[in-house]
Design an enzyme around this catalytic site. Structure first.
Site, short mmCIF file in Angstrom:
data_model
loop_
_atom_site.label_atom_id
_atom_site.label_comp_id
_atom_site.label_asym_id
_atom_site.label_seq_id
_atom_site.Cartn_x
_atom_site.Cartn_y
_atom_site.Cartn_z
N LYS A 99 -39.89 -4.42 -13.61
CA LYS A 99 -40.76 -4.16 -12.31
C LYS A 99 -41.42 -5.16 -12.03
CE LYS A 99 -40.84 -0.40 -9.70
NZ LYS A 99 -39.87 0.59 -9.27
N GLY A 156 -41.75 6.71 4.12
CA GLY A 156 -41.32 5.59 4.05
C GLY A 156 -39.61 5.72 3.53
N ASN A 157 -39.14 4.76 3.04
CA ASN A 157 -37.74 4.80 2.95
C ASN A 157 -37.31 6.10 2.13
OD1 ASN A 157 -35.70 4.38 0.53
ND2 ASN A 157 -35.00 2.89 1.96
N GLY A 209 -39.07 9.12 1.72
CA GLY A 209 -39.55 10.26 2.12
C GLY A 209 -38.94 10.67 3.51
P1 NAD Z 1 -42.27 2.87 1.10
O1 NAD Z 1 -43.12 1.58 1.12
O2 NAD Z 1 -41.04 2.69 2.00
O3 NAD Z 1 -43.07 4.19 1.56
C1 NAD Z 1 -44.11 4.72 1.05
C2 NAD Z 1 -44.80 5.70 1.90
O4 NAD Z 1 -45.82 6.15 1.32
C3 NAD Z 1 -45.04 5.37 3.17
O5 NAD Z 1 -44.69 6.23 4.17
C4 NAD Z 1 -46.70 5.08 3.12
O6 NAD Z 1 -47.09 5.40 4.44
C5 NAD Z 1 -47.04 6.26 2.23
N1 NAD Z 1 -48.16 6.14 1.72
C6 NAD Z 1 -48.80 5.22 0.98
N2 NAD Z 1 -50.05 5.33 0.48
C7 NAD Z 1 -50.20 6.82 0.67
C8 NAD Z 1 -51.15 7.57 0.47
N3 NAD Z 1 -52.30 7.50 -0.29
N4 NAD Z 1 -50.96 8.97 0.79
C9 NAD Z 1 -49.70 9.41 1.30
N5 NAD Z 1 -48.93 8.28 1.65
C10 NAD Z 1 -49.13 7.28 1.50
O7 NAD Z 1 -41.80 3.18 -0.42
P2 NAD Z 1 -40.51 3.99 -0.89
O8 NAD Z 1 -39.65 2.79 -1.13
O9 NAD Z 1 -40.17 4.91 0.01
O10 NAD Z 1 -41.14 4.38 -2.37
C11 NAD Z 1 -41.81 5.82 -2.33
C12 NAD Z 1 -41.88 6.16 -3.83
O11 NAD Z 1 -40.66 6.05 -4.41
C13 NAD Z 1 -42.62 5.12 -4.61
O12 NAD Z 1 -43.20 5.65 -5.93
C14 NAD Z 1 -41.64 4.14 -5.39
O13 NAD Z 1 -41.94 3.81 -6.79
C15 NAD Z 1 -40.38 5.18 -5.40
N6 NAD Z 1 -39.01 4.95 -5.79
C16 NAD Z 1 -38.50 4.35 -4.49
C17 NAD Z 1 -37.19 3.89 -4.70
C18 NAD Z 1 -36.27 3.18 -3.50
O14 NAD Z 1 -35.11 3.08 -3.61
N7 NAD Z 1 -37.09 2.80 -2.59
C19 NAD Z 1 -36.33 4.24 -5.74
C20 NAD Z 1 -36.98 4.83 -6.74
C21 NAD Z 1 -38.37 5.26 -6.81
#
Ligand code: NAD
Length: 415
Positions: free
Chosen positions: A105, A219-220, A222
């Site tokens: 990471k 985000g991505n 959610g």
């Molecule tokens: P992203 O940056 O696209 O979205 C993050 C979201 O979280 C945004 O909507 C942001 O507004 C929200 N956020 C930030 N702080 C917050 C808070 N305090 N309370 C509520 N919401 C809050 O990120 P992502 O890629 O969607 O990743 C989200 C999670 O999923 C992370 O834990 C990441 O490690 C995990 N993840 C992502 C992937 C991937 O393919 N992108 C894969 C596995 C795990």
């Protein structure tokens, strides 16, 4: 919010599975430390002409099963211990899903919302310049994570290719499709997570069609969780939130309109026809399925007794801390652990690498089919072992994943 350190949480889970696999304490000690950590200071010229130093990390946790793989986060609150914990989780995730990859990471302490597009590009390229000797298709392959995206991966793969003197698309994944990205990668984490929810719901006798779902984070992960949940799995998305707050409508939210609202206003808040709620309130709503898809540690000792969902699907990494894990298990709330539920992203990333190596391009349907099979197989293996050993799914997932890593280390003669 609880202050549990993600790396400590991961190490505690590792300890709890060590008896199940009769792991030697010296091997456990090896697994509690990353194999390599790189810390860099990244000077970047800002648009005003001044120079600002950013702090960057890359943790290559364990490469017994293959080259390491894991996302890069841009976040103002990033810490090395969070990155260590996430790198360890990537190791277990690749192992659990039977990928020939280790775990890593990376991150930069920065607030991308305060950077101009040009500053963001210079920072992204400078990170690759600083990390170049440690990256590559057969060393360590980054991908997008919190606040990074395919556009940033495009700059990074371009910078890597320039330094290498050749186009090296296999050095990063989560790229735009036009630059060697894979069809189906963008929504793979959410789609894979829904396959796991579908299997768990079946085991619990919960009908997915019409079920009420609350999602933290838009985000991505959610936003695709909301769209796929409604359009593919027939669920009713009753609440969503982002860093500005949340919205709730017990009759269901029109998700496509919400995506448009978010892209026009930068937040889901103030969506017409919905009640404003806080992020904390969202977690405690009367929903069948709760999907934390933002950051770690959001479900803890203080709110776990009030969670009302039947299934908590960890699409984020580490959203349920160790205390909450025990509370939810005792309350018979099924927690689908992060490295099982959110493995779809790295699985599609692996398919992207395979296509890059073979100069191939698969149809989206093929990616979906292979992803569905892998996610379902992993869930079934974990669920079967959990029933057999009378343990939570997380502990069973650790048992499977860690024992494969230990076997690889033994075969390589490391331990
Ligand atoms: P992203 O940056 O696209 O979205 C993050 C979201 O979280 C945004 O909507 C942001 O507004 C929200 N956020 C930030 N702080 C917050 C808070 N305090 N309370 C509520 N919401 C809050 O990120 P992502 O890629 O969607 O990743 C989200 C999670 O999923 C992370 O834990 C990441 O490690 C995990 N993840 C992502 C992937 C991937 O393919 N992108 C894969 C596995 C795990």
């Amino acid at each position: 919010m609880s202050e549990q350190n993600l790396f400590d949480m991961v190490k505690r889970h590792l300890c709890s599975c060590s008896t199940d696999i009769a792991m030697d304490e010296n091997i456990e000690a090896v697994l509690k430390m990353p194999r390599r950590e790189i810390h860099v200071s990244i000077p970047v010229r800002m648009d005003t002409g001044t120079i600002r130093a950013f702090q960057g990390f890359r943790v290559q946790y364990n490469d017994a099963l293959g080259p390491t793989k894991g996302g890069i986060r841009f976040h103002p609150d990033e810490t090395i211990d969070t990155i260590r914990g996430l790198a360890a989780l990537m190791t277990w995730k690749c192992s659990l899903h039977n990928l020939p990859l280790g775990g890593a990471k990376g991150g930069i302490i920065c607030n991308p919302k305060e950077l101009s597009i040009h500053e963001l590009e210079r920072l992204s390229r400078a990170y690759v310049q600083a990390m170049y000797p440690f990256l590559g298709p057969d060393r360590d392959i980054p991908a997008p994570d919190v606040y990074t995206n395919p556009g940033i991966m495009a700059w990074m793969v371009d910078e890597y290719s320039k330094i290498a003197g050749k186009t090296t698309f296999g050095s990063f994944t989560g790229k735009p499709v036009a630059l060697g990205g894979s069809e189906g990668r963008l929504d793979a984490t959410a789609r894979g997570g829904w396959y796991v929810i579908r299997e768990a719901a079946r085991d619990l006798g919960l009908e997915l069609s019409g079920s009420k779902v609350a999602i933290q984070g838009f985000g991505n992960v959610g936003s695709f969780a909301a769209m796929l949940g409604q359009e593919v799995f027939g669920a009713r998305i009753v609440a969503v939130s982002d860093s500005h707050g949340g919205i709730y409508n017990p009759d269901g939210l029109p998700v496509r309109d919400l995506v448009t609202h978010k892209s026009e206003n930068g937040t889901v808040v103030h969506f017409p026809g919905a009640t404003h709620i806080t992020n904390d309130e969202l977690l405690e709503l009367p929903a069948d399925i709760l999907i934390p898809a933002a950051l770690e540690n959001v479900i803890n000792q203080s709110n776990a007794p009030r969670i009302r969902a039947r299934i908590v699907a960890e699409f984020a990494n580490g959203p349920v801390d160790n205390d909450a894990d025990e509370i939810l298990f005792s309350r018979e709330i099924q927690v689908l652990p992060d490295f099982l539920a959110n493995g779809g992203g790295v699985i599609a990333s692996y398919y992207e690498m395979v296509q890059n190596f073979n100069m191939d391009h698969w149809e989206e349907e093929k990616v979906h089919r292979k992803l569905e099979r892998k996610m379902t197989d992993a869930y079934r293996a974990v669920h079967t072992l959990a029933l057999q050993n009378h343990v939570p799914l997380r502990r069973a997932a650790y048992t499977i994943a860690v024992s494969r890593v230990v076997n690889a280390m033994k075969m390589r003669g490391w331990v």
